[in-house]
Design a protein around this motif. Structure first.
Motif, mmCIF file in Angstrom:
data_model
loop_
_atom_site.group_PDB
_atom_site.id
_atom_site.type_symbol
_atom_site.label_atom_id
_atom_site.label_comp_id
_atom_site.label_asym_id
_atom_site.label_seq_id
_atom_site.Cartn_x
_atom_site.Cartn_y
_atom_site.Cartn_z
ATOM 1 N N VAL A 16 0.835 -1.198 0.000
ATOM 2 C CA VAL A 16 0.000 0.000 0.000
ATOM 3 C C VAL A 16 0.876 1.256 0.000
ATOM 4 O O VAL A 16 2.082 1.208 0.225
ATOM 5 C CB VAL A 16 -0.944 0.032 1.240
ATOM 6 C CG1 VAL A 16 -1.900 -1.137 1.239
ATOM 7 C CG2 VAL A 16 -0.131 0.047 2.539
ATOM 8 N N GLU A 90 -10.719 -1.035 1.515
ATOM 9 C CA GLU A 90 -11.123 0.219 0.877
ATOM 10 C C GLU A 90 -11.294 1.321 1.914
ATOM 11 O O GLU A 90 -10.853 2.461 1.712
ATOM 12 C CB GLU A 90 -12.418 0.018 0.092
ATOM 13 C CG GLU A 90 -12.860 1.263 -0.665
ATOM 14 C CD GLU A 90 -14.026 0.985 -1.602
ATOM 15 O OE1 GLU A 90 -14.993 1.774 -1.571
ATOM 16 O OE2 GLU A 90 -13.963 -0.005 -2.355
ATOM 17 N N ASP A 92 -9.824 1.459 4.808
ATOM 18 C CA ASP A 92 -8.478 1.753 5.300
ATOM 19 C C ASP A 92 -7.789 2.745 4.370
ATOM 20 O O ASP A 92 -7.177 3.729 4.814
ATOM 21 C CB ASP A 92 -7.664 0.463 5.403
ATOM 22 C CG ASP A 92 -6.311 0.671 6.073
ATOM 23 O OD1 ASP A 92 -5.480 1.388 5.487
ATOM 24 O OD2 ASP A 92 -6.077 0.108 7.156
ATOM 25 N N LEU A 93 -7.874 2.510 3.063
ATOM 26 C CA LEU A 93 -7.230 3.386 2.083
ATOM 27 C C LEU A 93 -7.848 4.783 2.100
ATOM 28 O O LEU A 93 -7.140 5.795 1.981
ATOM 29 C CB LEU A 93 -7.339 2.786 0.680
ATOM 30 C CG LEU A 93 -6.578 1.471 0.451
ATOM 31 C CD1 LEU A 93 -6.884 0.915 -0.938
ATOM 32 C CD2 LEU A 93 -5.077 1.656 0.621
ATOM 33 N N LYS A 94 -9.162 4.860 2.288
ATOM 34 C CA LYS A 94 -9.840 6.151 2.287
ATOM 35 C C LYS A 94 -9.480 6.995 3.503
ATOM 36 O O LYS A 94 -9.709 8.209 3.505
ATOM 37 C CB LYS A 94 -11.361 5.941 2.234
ATOM 38 C CG LYS A 94 -11.864 5.463 0.883
ATOM 39 C CD LYS A 94 -13.375 5.261 0.894
ATOM 40 C CE LYS A 94 -13.889 4.834 -0.474
ATOM 41 N NZ LYS A 94 -15.358 4.604 -0.476
ATOM 42 N N ARG A 96 -6.427 7.422 4.519
ATOM 43 C CA ARG A 96 -5.032 7.825 4.376
ATOM 44 C C ARG A 96 -4.926 9.298 3.991
ATOM 45 O O ARG A 96 -5.919 10.024 3.984
ATOM 46 C CB ARG A 96 -4.318 6.916 3.375
ATOM 47 C CG ARG A 96 -4.171 5.509 3.932
ATOM 48 C CD ARG A 96 -3.621 4.483 2.974
ATOM 49 N NE ARG A 96 -3.527 3.208 3.683
ATOM 50 C CZ ARG A 96 -2.419 2.766 4.270
ATOM 51 N NH1 ARG A 96 -1.314 3.457 4.196
ATOM 52 N NH2 ARG A 96 -2.430 1.618 4.918
ATOM 53 N N ALA A 102 -3.213 6.305 -1.716
ATOM 54 C CA ALA A 102 -4.333 5.475 -1.256
ATOM 55 C C ALA A 102 -4.636 4.367 -2.258
ATOM 56 O O ALA A 102 -5.786 4.104 -2.584
ATOM 57 C CB ALA A 102 -5.565 6.341 -1.019
ATOM 58 N N ALA A 104 -3.431 0.219 -3.549
ATOM 59 C CA ALA A 104 -2.896 -1.016 -2.990
ATOM 60 C C ALA A 104 -2.795 -2.095 -4.058
ATOM 61 O O ALA A 104 -3.450 -2.028 -5.105
ATOM 62 C CB ALA A 104 -3.782 -1.504 -1.837
ATOM 63 N N ASP A 115 -7.754 0.906 -6.298
ATOM 64 C CA ASP A 115 -7.643 2.366 -6.345
ATOM 65 C C ASP A 115 -9.022 3.001 -6.140
ATOM 66 O O ASP A 115 -9.640 3.510 -7.071
ATOM 67 C CB ASP A 115 -7.051 2.768 -7.703
ATOM 68 C CG ASP A 115 -6.819 4.261 -7.835
ATOM 69 O OD1 ASP A 115 -6.895 4.973 -6.818
ATOM 70 O OD2 ASP A 115 -6.575 4.717 -8.969
ATOM 71 N N CYS A 131 -7.474 12.632 0.809
ATOM 72 C CA CYS A 131 -8.440 11.535 0.775
ATOM 73 C C CYS A 131 -9.785 11.931 1.363
ATOM 74 O O CYS A 131 -10.815 11.357 1.004
ATOM 75 C CB CYS A 131 -7.888 10.321 1.529
ATOM 76 S SG CYS A 131 -6.514 9.499 0.687
#
Length: 290
Positions: A16, A90, A92-94, A96, A102, A104, A115, A131
């Protein structure tokens, strides 16, 4: 591929963050961040044993481990492993910092980009977007990181994001001095130190970070100076970056072709280049040179 062989059936491992961004930009990264759905400590230990690296827990409560592998005399490979901190990858990425960070990759499906916020599109458009509106409130250090990333990659900071940064600068005193120090040194090492300081002033950072520099603004200087102390200092920083490039660049004609000043500097410093480079490249702390 090595990590793929180390995982057990029930574990899920995702690359990530910045390493994915750099991979898409065809840039080699020595800092890799992974999300682990499974036993973080166990998987990180297996990784350290396989590569002959050092293992330690960065944060036991947040289930984050680090593995450091010696790659050569200058750079180490640093791999951080963290537990999933949201209900889904998803989410988790949002949570960041920036959309370009963001993204992986599932190590079992490395050709499929995850993405959720359009980070790849923003890389192509060369824009820096947060984000979420809370990105800088949740971690004010992201203000400094955003300035560094924008200048490093020549990305435009969208007006709305710039305002989000300005709204959160008063939270910078809540950030540990160690984290701020590390971000400052990354800026200084990026070759655009003067532009970084100027952008920090524009965002309003200097009041809370390096407040001494604000005293230089509009401070007049006697002849033969033609600039106030602020502009003079920034011009000096920019010139020093250019001189440093002359010293460390092994190309005989790279700097000389830029302007007469650098051409003369290259000629004058040529016989000292090896000794200066050896001195300036000397490590004074972990991954930090003179």
């Amino acid at each position: 591929s090595a990590l793929l062989g180390l995982k057990v059936a029930e574990e899920e491992i995702f690359l990530v963050g910045g390493a994915v961004r750099d991979l898409l930009l065809n840039t080699l990264s020595h800092d890799l961040d992974f999300i682990v759905r499974g036993n973080v400590r166990r998987f990180a230990r297996r990784t350290a044993d396989y590569f002959g690296g050092a293992f330690y827990m960065l944060d036991g409560e947040r289930d984050t481990a680090r593995v450091i592998c010696l790659m050569d005399s200058v750079d180490n490979m640093v791999m951080d492993f963290a537990a999933l901190r949201a209900v889904s990858l998803e989410d988790d990425l949002k949570a960041r910092d920036f959309t370009i960070n963001a993204m992986a990759l599932d190590i079992t499906k490395p050709t499929v980009l995850i993405d959720p916020l359009g980070g790849m599109k923003h890389i192509n458009e060369k824009v820096l977007l947060s984000c979420s509106p809370r990105a800088f409130i949740d971690d004010a250090l992201r203000i400094l990181r955003g300035i560094r990333l924008a200048l490093s990659y020549n990305y435009r900071i969208q007006p709305g994001v710039l305002q989000e940064m300005k709204d959160a600068v008063s939270l910078l005193p809540n950030i540990s001095v160690e984290r701020i120090r590390d971000e400052l040194f990354r800026m200084l090492a990026g070759g655009k130190a003067a532009a970084s300081v100027r952008l920090m002033h524009h965002v309003g950072v200097l009041e809370y970070f390096l407040p001494e520099l604000k005293e230089l603004i509009n401070l007049s200087q006697p002849a033969p100076h033609v600039l106030d102390a602020w502009e003079h200092s920034l011009a000096t920083m920019k010139a020093l970056d250019s001189l440093l490039e002359v010293v460390v660049d092994s190309s005989e004609d790279n700097a000389g072709g830029k302007n007469l000043f650098l051409g003369m500097a290259m000629l004058g410093l040529r016989c000292f280049r090896d000794k200066l480079n050896e001195y300036l490249s000397e490590s004074i702390s972990a991954q930090r040179t003179r």
